[in-house]
Enzyme design. Structure first.
Site, PDB file in Angstrom:
ATOM      1  N   CYS A  28       0.864  -1.179   0.000  1.00 43.86           N
ATOM      2  CA  CYS A  28       0.000   0.000   0.000  1.00 43.86           C
ATOM      3  C   CYS A  28       0.902   1.230   0.000  1.00 43.86           C
ATOM      4  O   CYS A  28       2.133   1.100   0.104  1.00 43.86           O
ATOM      5  CB  CYS A  28      -0.924   0.007   1.217  1.00 43.86           C
ATOM      6  SG  CYS A  28      -0.085  -0.315   2.774  1.00 43.86           S
ATOM      7  N   HIS A  29       0.308   2.387  -0.180  1.00 52.97           N
ATOM      8  CA  HIS A  29       1.102   3.623  -0.280  1.00 52.97           C
ATOM      9  C   HIS A  29       0.468   4.724   0.570  1.00 52.97           C
ATOM     10  O   HIS A  29      -0.719   4.652   0.924  1.00 52.97           O
ATOM     11  CB  HIS A  29       1.118   4.129  -1.724  1.00 52.97           C
ATOM     12  CG  HIS A  29       1.488   3.121  -2.760  1.00 52.97           C
ATOM     13  ND1 HIS A  29       2.773   2.684  -2.977  1.00 52.97           N
ATOM     14  CD2 HIS A  29       0.717   2.456  -3.667  1.00 52.97           C
ATOM     15  CE1 HIS A  29       2.785   1.816  -3.982  1.00 52.97           C
ATOM     16  NE2 HIS A  29       1.559   1.645  -4.410  1.00 52.97           N
ATOM     17  N   ARG A 126       6.096   3.506 -17.900  1.00 48.78           N
ATOM     18  CA  ARG A 126       5.149   4.635 -17.816  1.00 48.78           C
ATOM     19  C   ARG A 126       5.245   5.342 -16.458  1.00 48.78           C
ATOM     20  O   ARG A 126       4.629   6.383 -16.243  1.00 48.78           O
ATOM     21  CB  ARG A 126       3.718   4.170 -18.031  1.00 48.78           C
ATOM     22  CG  ARG A 126       3.250   3.197 -16.999  1.00 48.78           C
ATOM     23  CD  ARG A 126       1.799   2.787 -17.201  1.00 48.78           C
ATOM     24  NE  ARG A 126       1.519   1.604 -16.431  1.00 48.78           N
ATOM     25  CZ  ARG A 126       1.208   1.604 -15.134  1.00 48.78           C
ATOM     26  NH1 ARG A 126       1.157   2.755 -14.460  1.00 48.78           N
ATOM     27  NH2 ARG A 126       0.991   0.478 -14.487  1.00 48.78           N
ATOM     28  N   TYR A 153       9.435  -3.950  -9.597  1.00 54.26           N
ATOM     29  CA  TYR A 153       8.176  -3.774 -10.309  1.00 54.26           C
ATOM     30  C   TYR A 153       8.474  -3.724 -11.805  1.00 54.26           C
ATOM     31  O   TYR A 153       9.221  -2.855 -12.268  1.00 54.26           O
ATOM     32  CB  TYR A 153       7.470  -2.497  -9.861  1.00 54.26           C
ATOM     33  CG  TYR A 153       6.037  -2.354 -10.359  1.00 54.26           C
ATOM     34  CD1 TYR A 153       5.470  -1.091 -10.542  1.00 54.26           C
ATOM     35  CD2 TYR A 153       5.232  -3.463 -10.636  1.00 54.26           C
ATOM     36  CE1 TYR A 153       4.159  -0.946 -10.988  1.00 54.26           C
ATOM     37  CE2 TYR A 153       3.928  -3.340 -11.088  1.00 54.26           C
ATOM     38  CZ  TYR A 153       3.389  -2.072 -11.251  1.00 54.26           C
ATOM     39  OH  TYR A 153       2.087  -1.931 -11.679  1.00 54.26           O
ATOM     40  N   HIS A 177       3.013  -7.615  -7.892  1.00 56.75           N
ATOM     41  CA  HIS A 177       1.846  -7.918  -8.728  1.00 56.75           C
ATOM     42  C   HIS A 177       2.110  -9.008  -9.783  1.00 56.75           C
ATOM     43  O   HIS A 177       1.712  -8.879 -10.958  1.00 56.75           O
ATOM     44  CB  HIS A 177       1.372  -6.627  -9.401  1.00 56.75           C
ATOM     45  CG  HIS A 177       1.369  -5.448  -8.486  1.00 56.75           C
ATOM     46  ND1 HIS A 177       1.105  -5.544  -7.140  1.00 56.75           N
ATOM     47  CD2 HIS A 177       1.630  -4.140  -8.728  1.00 56.75           C
ATOM     48  CE1 HIS A 177       1.204  -4.348  -6.584  1.00 56.75           C
ATOM     49  NE2 HIS A 177       1.525  -3.469  -7.513  1.00 56.75           N
ATOM     50  N   ASP A 245      -2.913  -2.477  -2.387  1.00 57.96           N
ATOM     51  CA  ASP A 245      -2.410  -1.479  -3.322  1.00 57.96           C
ATOM     52  C   ASP A 245      -3.167  -0.146  -3.178  1.00 57.96           C
ATOM     53  O   ASP A 245      -3.102   0.720  -4.053  1.00 57.96           O
ATOM     54  CB  ASP A 245      -2.461  -1.936  -4.771  1.00 57.96           C
ATOM     55  CG  ASP A 245      -1.622  -1.025  -5.654  1.00 57.96           C
ATOM     56  OD1 ASP A 245      -1.949  -0.865  -6.841  1.00 57.96           O
ATOM     57  OD2 ASP A 245      -0.646  -0.421  -5.133  1.00 57.96           O
ATOM     58  N   ASN A 250      -3.192   5.366 -10.697  1.00 55.15           N
ATOM     59  CA  ASN A 250      -3.215   5.137 -12.143  1.00 55.15           C
ATOM     60  C   ASN A 250      -4.259   4.129 -12.602  1.00 55.15           C
ATOM     61  O   ASN A 250      -4.086   3.476 -13.634  1.00 55.15           O
ATOM     62  CB  ASN A 250      -1.824   4.717 -12.636  1.00 55.15           C
ATOM     63  CG  ASN A 250      -0.780   5.746 -12.271  1.00 55.15           C
ATOM     64  OD1 ASN A 250      -0.947   6.934 -12.559  1.00 55.15           O
ATOM     65  ND2 ASN A 250       0.267   5.309 -11.596  1.00 55.15           N
TER      66      ASN A 250
HETATM   67  O1  LIG Z   1       0.745   1.165  -7.003  1.00 52.59           O
HETATM   68  C1  LIG Z   1       1.255   0.260  -7.666  1.00 52.59           C
HETATM   69  O2  LIG Z   1       1.853  -0.707  -7.176  1.00 52.59           O
HETATM   70  C2  LIG Z   1       1.168   0.353  -9.105  1.00 52.59           C
HETATM   71  C3  LIG Z   1       1.412   1.500  -9.806  1.00 52.59           C
HETATM   72  C4  LIG Z   1       2.173   2.634  -9.367  1.00 52.59           C
HETATM   73  C5  LIG Z   1       3.321   2.527  -8.641  1.00 52.59           C
HETATM   74  O3  LIG Z   1       3.731   1.405  -8.134  1.00 52.59           O
HETATM   75  C6  LIG Z   1       4.168   3.720  -8.398  1.00 52.59           C
HETATM   76  O4  LIG Z   1       3.794   4.836  -8.801  1.00 52.59           O
HETATM   77  O5  LIG Z   1       5.248   3.528  -7.830  1.00 52.59           O
HETATM   78  C7  LIG Z   1       0.974   1.524 -11.192  1.00 52.59           C
HETATM   79  O6  LIG Z   1       0.873   0.424 -11.795  1.00 52.59           O
HETATM   80  O7  LIG Z   1       0.713   2.619 -11.713  1.00 52.59           O
END
Ligand SMILES: O=C(O)/C=C(\C=C(/O)C(=O)O)C(=O)O
Length: 290
Positions: A28-29, A126, A153, A177, A245, A250
């Protein structure tokens, strides 16, 4: 916030699946708030703010006990929002940082004290500009002194070229993922079979069986992603993690309902033993027991 950015679900449903006591949301963020923790000037997207308070309230609402908070690309190598959330959560959260190769051991040790236990290498085009592999290898060398692991990732088509680099890392690697398989290809496609082989041949490689909402071709029905995650859970029960997540950056197809994401867990981990490993034993061993 970008004009086409979909904010996270304001009122997710209560999960029908009751997660076991002590469960960990392992991906999570936190985003911002921007007035306190500005987004990186070189970011590829501008999200809505998503605070530590909102993250911890979701943790409690979904029935989880702990979080592993992952630095997202919109904050670049400024981990201040992450560290702030870790300092608030104490033993209830651990972190995955994104660092500059010039970072000092003293700074890394301070991050460790706050609860950071890994760095993240992002290869998704991206989201980030390309980083020379030598830079990542220098970071990997530095973090060995702290016994941290590496979260990566990438997207499925990129895996074949990445394998030689991943083999150089010589530490635990956690793939976000499932390496983003294209579910249209099915689990027998060479791309997903390559990922299975990577895990089968390299016991240091783990994966998060998360993000059906990103991978599905039939949102908000996630059944087309279940076979991918369940295959990995059943083949590698001691090397899988799960996360919401949240706040779901996005997303374009839909706004995921976090309660519905939790209800996918018993479909991909159909026994109490598999759920215990996925949600408690594995994340605790990797992020808290060290
Ligand atoms: O949150 C996720 O894990 C997936 C995304 C974004 C990031 O991981 C990030 O900005 O670091 C995504 O697929 O856009």
């Amino acid at each position: 916030m970008d004009a086409d950015y979909l904010p996270f679900h304001a009122s997710p449903s209560k999960p029908e699946f009751k997660v076991p006591a002590g469960a960990v949301d392992a991906h999570c963020h936190v985003f911002g708030p921007a007035d306190k923790f500005p987004y990186h000037p070189k970011r590829k997207y501008t999200p809505c703010d998503a605070s530590k308070e909102q993250l911890f309230a979701l943790r409690d609402y979904l029935g989880f006990a702990r979080n592993v908070i992952v630095q997202a690309s919109c904050h670049g190598t400024d981990n201040a929002a992450l560290i702030d959330a870790l300092n608030t959560a104490g033993e209830l959260a651990r972190g995955v940082a994104v660092v500059d190769p010039a970072i000092s051991m003293e700074e890394l040790k301070q991050m460790h004290e706050a609860g950071v236990r890994a760095v993240r290498f992002n290869f998704v085009k991206r989201l980030v500009d390309t980083t020379p592999k030598e830079v990542f290898l220098s970071i990997a060398e530095k973090i060995k002194q702290l016994d941290w692991h590496i979260v990566v990732y990438f997207e499925a088509p990129d895996l074949e070229d990445l394998i030689p680099f991943l083999k150089q890392l010589n530490t635990t690697i956690v793939v976000d993922h499932m390496g983003r398989p294209d579910v249209a290809n099915g689990i027998d496609h060479e791309d997903f079979q390559r990922f299975i082989s990577l895990m089968a041949e390299n016991p240091n490689v783990w994966t998060k069986v998360s993000c059906p909402e990103r991978l599905t071709l039939q949102a908000p029905d996630y059944s087309d992603v279940v076979p991918f995650a369940r295959t990995l859970v059943e083949k590698f029960p001691d090397r899988v993690l799960w996360g919401t997540d949240w706040p779901h950056p996005n997303m374009k197809s839909h706004v995921p309902d976090d309660g519905k994401l939790v209800d996918v867990i018993p479909l991909i981990a159909p026994t109490a033993e598999l759920q215990q490993a996925l949600l408690i034993d594995n994340p605790m061993r990797l992020y808290w027991d060290k």
